[in-house]
Design a protein around this motif. Structure first.
Motif, PDB file in Angstrom:
ATOM      1  N   PRO A  39      43.305  -3.789 101.756  1.00 47.68           N
ATOM      2  CA  PRO A  39      44.337  -4.673 101.211  1.00 47.68           C
ATOM      3  C   PRO A  39      45.333  -3.929 100.330  1.00 47.68           C
ATOM      4  CG  PRO A  39      42.202  -5.116 100.195  1.00 47.68           C
ATOM      5  CD  PRO A  39      41.948  -4.175 101.316  1.00 47.68           C
ATOM      6  N   ARG A  40      44.878  -2.832  99.706  1.00 46.38           N
ATOM      7  CA  ARG A  40      45.762  -2.095  98.799  1.00 46.38           C
ATOM      8  C   ARG A  40      45.257  -0.674  98.632  1.00 46.38           C
ATOM      9  NH1 ARG A  40      46.202  -2.685  92.286  1.00 46.38           N
ATOM     10  NH2 ARG A  40      48.119  -1.505  91.955  1.00 46.38           N
ATOM     11  N   LEU A  41      46.191   0.272  98.551  1.00 48.46           N
ATOM     12  CA  LEU A  41      45.865   1.661  98.254  1.00 48.46           C
ATOM     13  C   LEU A  41      46.881   2.174  97.241  1.00 48.46           C
ATOM     14  CD1 LEU A  41      44.039   4.097  98.966  1.00 48.46           C
ATOM     15  CD2 LEU A  41      45.805   4.790 100.596  1.00 48.46           C
ATOM     16  N   ARG A  42      46.406   2.493  96.054  1.00 46.68           N
ATOM     17  CA  ARG A  42      47.280   2.938  94.962  1.00 46.68           C
ATOM     18  C   ARG A  42      46.985   4.404  94.663  1.00 46.68           C
ATOM     19  NH1 ARG A  42      50.964   0.967  90.528  1.00 46.68           N
ATOM     20  NH2 ARG A  42      50.841   2.658  89.007  1.00 46.68           N
ATOM     21  N   ILE A  43      48.041   5.222  94.635  1.00 47.11           N
ATOM     22  CA  ILE A  43      47.921   6.652  94.364  1.00 47.11           C
ATOM     23  C   ILE A  43      48.780   6.988  93.146  1.00 47.11           C
ATOM     24  CG2 ILE A  43      48.279   8.986  95.256  1.00 47.11           C
ATOM     25  CD1 ILE A  43      48.093   7.779  98.085  1.00 47.11           C
ATOM     26  N   ASP A  44      48.157   7.515  92.098  1.00 48.13           N
ATOM     27  CA  ASP A  44      48.870   7.969  90.900  1.00 48.13           C
ATOM     28  C   ASP A  44      48.637   9.460  90.721  1.00 48.13           C
ATOM     29  OD1 ASP A  44      49.701   5.461  88.876  1.00 48.13           O
ATOM     30  OD2 ASP A  44      48.137   4.955  90.310  1.00 48.13           O
ATOM     31  N   GLY A  45      49.649  10.157  90.218  1.00 48.01           N
ATOM     32  CA  GLY A  45      49.462  11.572  89.958  1.00 48.01           C
ATOM     33  C   GLY A  45      50.706  12.214  89.383  1.00 48.01           C
ATOM     34  N   ASN A  46      50.624  13.513  89.199  1.00 50.02           N
ATOM     35  CA  ASN A  46      51.768  14.323  88.800  1.00 50.02           C
ATOM     36  C   ASN A  46      52.325  14.981  90.050  1.00 50.02           C
ATOM     37  OD1 ASN A  46      51.221  13.800  86.004  1.00 50.02           O
ATOM     38  ND2 ASN A  46      49.647  15.386  86.075  1.00 50.02           N
ATOM     39  N   TYR A  47      53.631  14.889  90.244  1.00 51.81           N
ATOM     40  CA  TYR A  47      54.213  15.398  91.479  1.00 51.81           C
ATOM     41  C   TYR A  47      55.235  16.493  91.204  1.00 51.81           C
ATOM     42  CZ  TYR A  47      58.885  13.428  90.840  1.00 51.81           C
ATOM     43  OH  TYR A  47      60.154  13.190  90.372  1.00 51.81           O
ATOM     44  N   GLU A  48      55.459  17.308  92.207  1.00 52.33           N
ATOM     45  CA  GLU A  48      56.574  18.255  92.233  1.00 52.33           C
ATOM     46  C   GLU A  48      57.150  18.194  93.634  1.00 52.33           C
ATOM     47  OE1 GLU A  48      57.681  22.887  91.022  1.00 52.33           O
ATOM     48  OE2 GLU A  48      55.653  22.088  90.714  1.00 52.33           O
ATOM     49  N   LEU A  49      58.457  17.953  93.746  1.00 54.60           N
ATOM     50  CA  LEU A  49      59.054  17.624  95.035  1.00 54.60           C
ATOM     51  C   LEU A  49      60.418  18.280  95.182  1.00 54.60           C
ATOM     52  CD1 LEU A  49      59.458  15.809  97.632  1.00 54.60           C
ATOM     53  CD2 LEU A  49      60.356  14.066  96.082  1.00 54.60           C
ATOM     54  N   LEU A  50      60.655  18.824  96.374  1.00 49.64           N
ATOM     55  CA  LEU A  50      61.980  19.271  96.776  1.00 49.64           C
ATOM     56  C   LEU A  50      62.140  18.892  98.236  1.00 49.64           C
ATOM     57  CD1 LEU A  50      64.616  20.829  96.186  1.00 49.64           C
ATOM     58  CD2 LEU A  50      63.430  22.903  96.970  1.00 49.64           C
ATOM     59  N   GLY A  51      63.153  18.074  98.542  1.00 45.44           N
ATOM     60  CA  GLY A  51      63.321  17.691  99.930  1.00 45.44           C
ATOM     61  C   GLY A  51      64.309  16.570 100.111  1.00 45.44           C
ATOM     62  N   LYS A  52      64.149  15.829 101.242  1.00 48.51           N
ATOM     63  CA  LYS A  52      65.066  14.761 101.605  1.00 48.51           C
ATOM     64  C   LYS A  52      64.268  13.630 102.229  1.00 48.51           C
ATOM     65  CE  LYS A  52      67.202  14.884 105.494  1.00 48.51           C
ATOM     66  NZ  LYS A  52      68.040  15.242 106.654  1.00 48.51           N
ATOM     67  N   ILE A  53      64.547  12.401 101.809  1.00 54.80           N
ATOM     68  CA  ILE A  53      63.974  11.213 102.418  1.00 54.80           C
ATOM     69  C   ILE A  53      65.138  10.315 102.821  1.00 54.80           C
ATOM     70  CG2 ILE A  53      62.517   9.179 102.086  1.00 54.80           C
ATOM     71  CD1 ILE A  53      60.869  10.745 100.100  1.00 54.80           C
ATOM     72  N   LEU A  54      65.184   9.923 104.119  1.00 49.17           N
ATOM     73  CA  LEU A  54      66.339   9.235 104.684  1.00 49.17           C
ATOM     74  C   LEU A  54      67.574  10.116 104.436  1.00 49.17           C
ATOM     75  CD1 LEU A  54      65.559   5.484 103.828  1.00 49.17           C
ATOM     76  CD2 LEU A  54      64.933   6.796 105.871  1.00 49.17           C
ATOM     77  N   VAL A  55      68.580   9.627 103.760  1.00 49.56           N
ATOM     78  CA  VAL A  55      69.784  10.437 103.549  1.00 49.56           C
ATOM     79  C   VAL A  55      69.833  11.012 102.140  1.00 49.56           C
ATOM     80  CG1 VAL A  55      71.103   9.129 105.250  1.00 49.56           C
ATOM     81  CG2 VAL A  55      71.115   8.391 102.863  1.00 49.56           C
ATOM     82  N   ILE A  56      68.760  10.821 101.386  1.00 49.84           N
ATOM     83  CA  ILE A  56      68.793  11.154  99.958  1.00 49.84           C
ATOM     84  C   ILE A  56      68.123  12.504  99.698  1.00 49.84           C
ATOM     85  CG2 ILE A  56      68.142  10.416  97.638  1.00 49.84           C
ATOM     86  CD1 ILE A  56      68.016   7.588  98.645  1.00 49.84           C
ATOM     87  N   PRO A  57      68.857  13.488  99.194  1.00 52.33           N
ATOM     88  CA  PRO A  57      68.217  14.724  98.739  1.00 52.33           C
ATOM     89  C   PRO A  57      67.470  14.463  97.441  1.00 52.33           C
ATOM     90  CG  PRO A  57      70.559  14.806  98.275  1.00 52.33           C
ATOM     91  CD  PRO A  57      70.328  13.522  99.029  1.00 52.33           C
ATOM     92  N   LEU A  58      66.257  14.965  97.363  1.00 52.44           N
ATOM     93  CA  LEU A  58      65.419  14.683  96.205  1.00 52.44           C
ATOM     94  C   LEU A  58      64.887  15.973  95.605  1.00 52.44           C
ATOM     95  CD1 LEU A  58      63.222  11.738  97.601  1.00 52.44           C
ATOM     96  CD2 LEU A  58      65.158  11.539  96.036  1.00 52.44           C
ATOM     97  N   ARG A  59      64.835  15.976  94.277  1.00 54.52           N
ATOM     98  CA  ARG A  59      64.099  17.022  93.578  1.00 54.52           C
ATOM     99  C   ARG A  59      63.592  16.405  92.284  1.00 54.52           C
ATOM    100  NH1 ARG A  59      69.389  18.362  91.977  1.00 54.52           N
ATOM    101  NH2 ARG A  59      69.579  18.608  89.710  1.00 54.52           N
ATOM    102  N   GLY A  60      62.397  16.791  91.905  1.00 56.73           N
ATOM    103  CA  GLY A  60      61.857  16.248  90.675  1.00 56.73           C
ATOM    104  C   GLY A  60      60.480  16.792  90.380  1.00 56.73           C
ATOM    105  N   LYS A  61      60.060  16.561  89.154  1.00 60.54           N
ATOM    106  CA  LYS A  61      58.737  16.979  88.709  1.00 60.54           C
ATOM    107  C   LYS A  61      58.334  16.049  87.583  1.00 60.54           C
ATOM    108  CE  LYS A  61      56.161  20.974  86.944  1.00 60.54           C
ATOM    109  NZ  LYS A  61      56.251  22.403  86.527  1.00 60.54           N
ATOM    110  N   GLY A  62      57.243  15.310  87.794  1.00 65.47           N
ATOM    111  CA  GLY A  62      56.822  14.364  86.780  1.00 65.47           C
ATOM    112  C   GLY A  62      55.707  13.478  87.283  1.00 65.47           C
TER     113      GLY A  62
END
Length: 224
Positions: free
Chosen positions: A92-115
């Motif tokens: 019924p539900r799957l929840r994932i929490d954590g610290n992330y580091e990301l560089l990339g693109k999803i759909l048309v949006i370039p993404l970068r972040g760390k948090g």
């Protein structure tokens, strides 16, 4: 009417796996099985390249996963020759929490972040093929799950990634709002990433379970 032995075997197998997942929330200290809901995973790494809608180099650490304690096993069978498992389950539900580091693109949006980040998926129907080999330890046979392959359908997805774009709040908030408002194409685009994440989680769970439970205890009528 005499039931097909194969049908009886599948029903017993499905019931046995369901009983195992019923124990996940509290663990089984007698066999060293720790609490698996919430499940703690040190690191998840995801790399997806190419020219598609998603190009991502990401990692998650200090990951907490909640939801596998409510797993409903719809079907489970064991190949009598290879011992591979074929399982259909729903969450019924799957929840994932954590610290992330990301560089990339999803759909048309370039993404970068760390948090910090979280992903909250609802109403998942998951098909799992588990690659298994049989091993003997201390006179008992054990299923050794070596790999897991997952396909799934999802009924909803919410997410939040903090500190996107070096903490520029306006961009961070608008990006998260856009991704949540368009959760269906986002979920479709993220399908390989979510599949890999679920595979890593399922592999961790199954290895913990079957490293502690002899195969004959799992299916007493299995010919080994």
């Amino acid at each position: 009417m005499i039931k097909d032995p194969r049908e009886i075997f599948i029903n017993c197998s499905t019931h046995a796996v369901q009983q195992l997942f019923n124990q996940i929330p509290k663990g089984v200290p007698e066999i060293g099985l720790q609490v698996l809901d919430p499940l703690k995973i040190p690191v998840l790494n995801v790399i997806q390249g190419g020219r598609g809608p998603v190009t991502v180099n990401a990692s998650l650490d200090n990951v907490t996963v909640v939801g596998f304690g409510n797993t409903k096993i719809l079907y489970n069978s064991v190949d009598p020759k290879t011992y591979d498992f074929y399982t259909k389950l729903s969450l019924p539900r799957l929840r994932i929490d954590g610290n992330y580091e990301l560089l990339g693109k999803i759909l048309v949006i370039p993404l970068r972040g760390k948090g910090k980040c979280w992903f909250d998926a609802q109403n998942l129907d998951i098909n799992v093929k588990s690659d298994v080999i049989m091993e003997k330890h201390d006179g008992f046979d054990f299923f050794n799950v070596t790999d897991v392959h997952v396909t799934f359908n999802i009924g909803g997805l919410k997410l939040h990634m903090g500190n996107l774009f070096d903490g520029i709040k306006a961009l961070e908030e608008s990006t998260n709002e856009y991704l949540n408002a368009n959760w269906r194409p986002v979920a479709d685009s993220l399908s390989p990433i979510l599949s890999k994440t679920i595979e890593d989680i399922m592999l961790d769970i199954l290895q913990r379970v079957f490293d502690n439970i002899p195969a004959n205890f799992f299916l007493g009528d299995l010919e080994l």
